[in-house]
Enzyme design. Structure first.
Site, PDB file in Angstrom:
ATOM      1  N   LYS A  56       0.833  -1.196   0.000  1.00  0.00           N
ATOM      2  CA  LYS A  56       0.000   0.000   0.000  1.00  0.00           C
ATOM      3  C   LYS A  56       0.873   1.254   0.000  1.00  0.00           C
ATOM      4  O   LYS A  56       0.654   2.178  -0.762  1.00  0.00           O
ATOM      5  CB  LYS A  56      -0.930  -0.033   1.216  1.00  0.00           C
ATOM      6  N   GLU A 110      10.647  -4.621   4.281  1.00  0.00           N
ATOM      7  CA  GLU A 110      10.724  -6.036   3.886  1.00  0.00           C
ATOM      8  C   GLU A 110      10.382  -6.185   2.403  1.00  0.00           C
ATOM      9  O   GLU A 110      11.084  -6.855   1.635  1.00  0.00           O
ATOM     10  CB  GLU A 110       9.721  -6.880   4.694  1.00  0.00           C
ATOM     11  N   GLY A 123      -4.862  -1.801   4.954  1.00  0.00           N
ATOM     12  CA  GLY A 123      -4.010  -2.908   4.499  1.00  0.00           C
ATOM     13  C   GLY A 123      -4.629  -4.280   4.746  1.00  0.00           C
ATOM     14  O   GLY A 123      -4.688  -5.125   3.854  1.00  0.00           O
ATOM     15  N   ARG A 124      -5.105  -4.509   5.974  1.00  0.00           N
ATOM     16  CA  ARG A 124      -5.632  -5.844   6.305  1.00  0.00           C
ATOM     17  C   ARG A 124      -7.037  -6.074   5.760  1.00  0.00           C
ATOM     18  O   ARG A 124      -7.622  -7.127   5.990  1.00  0.00           O
ATOM     19  CB  ARG A 124      -5.564  -6.069   7.815  1.00  0.00           C
ATOM     20  N   GLU A 162      -4.473  -6.768  14.941  1.00  0.00           N
ATOM     21  CA  GLU A 162      -3.990  -5.454  14.516  1.00  0.00           C
ATOM     22  C   GLU A 162      -5.126  -4.435  14.593  1.00  0.00           C
ATOM     23  O   GLU A 162      -4.895  -3.246  14.793  1.00  0.00           O
ATOM     24  CB  GLU A 162      -3.421  -5.523  13.081  1.00  0.00           C
ATOM     25  N   HIS A 207      -3.983 -33.185  17.786  1.00  0.00           N
ATOM     26  CA  HIS A 207      -2.839 -33.993  18.224  1.00  0.00           C
ATOM     27  C   HIS A 207      -1.716 -33.101  18.711  1.00  0.00           C
ATOM     28  O   HIS A 207      -0.563 -33.532  18.770  1.00  0.00           O
ATOM     29  CB  HIS A 207      -2.390 -34.884  17.068  1.00  0.00           C
ATOM     30  N   LYS A 214       9.375  -0.619  14.053  1.00  0.00           N
ATOM     31  CA  LYS A 214       9.927  -0.243  12.741  1.00  0.00           C
ATOM     32  C   LYS A 214      11.001   0.826  12.912  1.00  0.00           C
ATOM     33  O   LYS A 214      12.067   0.774  12.304  1.00  0.00           O
ATOM     34  CB  LYS A 214       8.828   0.312  11.828  1.00  0.00           C
TER      35      LYS A 214
HETATM   36  O1  F6P Z   1       2.679  -4.178   9.885  1.00  0.00           O
HETATM   37  C1  F6P Z   1       2.110  -2.956   9.655  1.00  0.00           C
HETATM   38  C2  F6P Z   1       1.550  -2.791   8.290  1.00  0.00           C
HETATM   39  O2  F6P Z   1       1.396  -1.441   8.087  1.00  0.00           O
HETATM   40  C3  F6P Z   1       0.235  -3.537   8.059  1.00  0.00           C
HETATM   41  O3  F6P Z   1      -0.839  -2.843   8.573  1.00  0.00           O
HETATM   42  C4  F6P Z   1       0.238  -3.670   6.588  1.00  0.00           C
HETATM   43  O4  F6P Z   1      -0.698  -4.603   6.138  1.00  0.00           O
HETATM   44  C5  F6P Z   1       1.663  -4.073   6.342  1.00  0.00           C
HETATM   45  O5  F6P Z   1       2.399  -3.307   7.275  1.00  0.00           O
HETATM   46  C6  F6P Z   1       2.176  -3.871   4.949  1.00  0.00           C
HETATM   47  O6  F6P Z   1       2.109  -2.539   4.556  1.00  0.00           O
HETATM   48  P1  F6P Z   1       2.253  -2.118   3.040  1.00  0.00           P
HETATM   49  O7  F6P Z   1       1.140  -2.736   2.285  1.00  0.00           O
HETATM   50  O8  F6P Z   1       2.208  -0.625   3.035  1.00  0.00           O
HETATM   51  O9  F6P Z   1       3.576  -2.635   2.539  1.00  0.00           O
END
Ligand code: F6P
Length: 536
Positions: free
Chosen positions: A196, A202, A254-255, A340, A371, A500
């Site tokens: 987003k 990452e 995002g979620r 979250e 199990h 972060k």
């Molecule tokens: O972990 C925090 C967060 O902002 C989530 O809410 C989100 O889904 C994820 O990081 C990834 O964010 P982006 O889509 O901006 O890479």
């Protein structure tokens, strides 16, 4: 707010769920919520008519109906970020206009969906290809909401998968991308960068690694990369052509984003028509949520069951237990969705909450969990409300006997949790083994199940794209309802920021280019250890 419920809880202490069934033979039909053939059974809980009425009163007190309409009509209900919350617009296939600041956003939503369809079809048919030919593999690079939804759904809908193979890379651990790319053809792989913000460390690190891999292997990133993002200004800098960029507005959290461009990998896997069916399932749940009376409203009753168990009974966690191997990623998806969203300590107005808002959510598919951790669920001192989920039929008619066993196990677990086993029943089991009375008693006590442990069961005919859409939207709205009743903002996530920031400041320290000045003793010692052992 919860006083009446606490009084009812005290009053009902010692009552057994089984007695509720004995007193009311029609209980199973009265303590459930249906949407078409989908059923949420919450009769295996201690919720009775008075408790349900008191729970429903919470909806009125919290102004749920008004908050719900505020969400659907685009008010900025995410107050700490000043944004509307409109993931429902992404699945509003048959609905009317949705206004944000007076402007209908539906034409743009529909145009993006149409572009996604064309792109997905082109990838699936080979009209769009890589440097070496038609795409054989798609790698979605994203994390959190840009990964969990499509990864969960692509696995869930494997029987509908007729496009190229799809892979999901999320972790910044190089092992993840290395293991995923190994064996893939860099000239016939499509890489989708899903973010987003298009800044997540990452994702951007993995995207650069994938681009290098592609270039080294003779692939063409200009043809073989696509981007899904709200930050469409940043995607061009990465070298992704506009025709391969699918944007969405910042009113999609995002979620909550798998319904739009973030679902592109799913659409490529199952095809645009099945993706539409998934959207329509979500839309059916939206319509139900907006129109069904509280007591028949599935998201509302699921939320109220959660409030009863967490806020009133004080159970700190809940387990989500899908009896479906293909829903293996659903617990992780729900962890982000629920924790979250509702893992908060302050109310919308900034005042401190006097109790935890959202519970800890965890789980695994059945029967595997049986199990592993079910021992604690059955006999541990902690009570864990369980949310079972199962289809009446699977997708392997030739293996129908497997599905019957799966179903029997699911139903057996909720029955066992409720029924338990008394000391006298346990004594009867170990009797006749030659024990003296003291030993017989000791052996029997280990075999006692307290029972009276609550669970809900979501049952549906089959896990189709439409049904998956309903299930995901059900849980989204459940989280919303819980958030409204607790008076929190379910749509921000400030709690992820500090980690972060500190990771950024630790970057040069773990590189060894900056001293660990100002760090606490433990962190400094761990850095020193890592630096000592860094080189192979
Ligand atoms: O972990 C925090 C967060 O902002 C989530 O809410 C989100 O889904 C994820 O990081 C990834 O964010 P982006 O889509 O901006 O890479």
């Amino acid at each position: 707010m919860f006083q009446d419920l606490h009084a009812l809880h005290t009053d009902r202490s010692g009552r057994r769920i089984l007695d509720l069934f004995a007193a009311d033979p029609g209980r199973a039909e009265r303590f459930c919520a249906d949407l078409g053939e989908m059923r949420l059974d919450y009769s295996k809980t201690l919720i009775d008519a008075d408790i349900r009425a008191a729970l429903i009163a919470l909806c009125e007190q919290a102004g749920l109906a008004a908050r719900r309409e505020a969400m659907f009509s685009g008010d900025a209900i995410n107050e700490t970020e000043g944004r509307p919350v409109l993931h429902t617009a992404l699945r509003n296939l048959d609905g009317g206009p949705v206004l944000v600041e007076g402007r209908d956003v539906m034409p743009e939503v529909r145009a993006t969906l149409a572009r996604m369809r064309v792109f997905a079809d082109a990838v699936r048919t080979g009209t769009l290809s890589g440097a070496g030919g038609a795409f054989t593999d798609v790698v979605n690079i994203g994390i959190g909401g840009s990964d969990l939804g499509p990864a969960m759904a692509t696995l869930a809908l494997a029987p509908y998968h007729d496009g190229p193979r799809c892979h999901f890379v999320s972790n910044v651990d190089g092992a993840h991308i290395a293991d995923t790319l190994r064996g893939l053809d860099p000239t016939r792989t499509l890489v989708i960068v899903a973010s987003k913000t298009f800044t997540t460390i990452e994702t951007m690190t993995n995207a650069r690694t994938a681009r290098d891999w592609m270039q080294r292997g003779g692939g063409d990133p200009a043809r073989q990369f696509a981007a899904l993002s709200s930050a469409t200004d940043k995607t061009a800098d990465f070298g992704i052509p506009d025709a391969h960029v699918f944007g969405f507005a910042d009113w999609v959290g995002g979620r909550y984003s798998m319904w739009g461009p973030i679902g592109l990998s799913l659409m490529i896997a199952i095809g645009p028509d099945d993706f539409d069916a998934f959207l329509r399932g979500g839309q059916a749940m939206d319509d139900h949520f907006r129109s069904a009376p509280w007591a028949e409203n599935m998201p509302v009753m699921l939320a109220l069951t959660g409030i009863w168990h967490h806020q009133v009974c004080g159970y700190p966690s809940r387990a989500v237990l899908p009896y479906d191997q293909r829903l293996a990623r659903l617990p992780a998806y729900f962890q982000q969705l629920e924790m979250e969203s509702n893992g908060k300590s302050v109310a919308m107005d900034g005042t401190a909450l006097d109790q935890a808002a959202g519970p800890i959510v965890w789980g695994e598919p059945g029967t595997n969990g049986q199990h592993a951790f079910y021992q604690l669920i059955h006999q541990g001192k902690q009570i864990v409300p369980c949310e079972f989920m199962v289809a009446a039929r699977g997708h392997e008619p030739e293996l129908d006997h497997h599905h019957r066993l799966l179903l029997a196990n699911c139903l057996a677990q909720s029955e066992a949790l409720m029924r338990g086993r008394s000391l006298s029943e346990a004594r009867a089991i170990v009797a006749g083994r030659g024990h003296d009375d003291a030993e017989l008693d000791r052996q029997a006590r280990h075999r006692v199940f307290e029972g009276n442990r609550p669970s809900t069961t979501l049952i549906y005919p089959q896990l189709t794209p439409d049904m998956l859409g309903r299930i995901v939207a059900l849980y989204e709205h459940r989280v919303f309802v819980e958030g409204v009743i607790l008076g929190i903002n379910s749509f921000d996530q400030w709690g992820v920021e500090l980690g972060k920031e500190l990771a950024t400041s630790l970057g040069p320290i773990v590189e060894g280019t900056q001293p660990a000045t100002g760090k606490d003793g433990s962190t400094a010692a761990l850095v020193a250890y890592a630096l000592r052992h860094r080189d192979h």
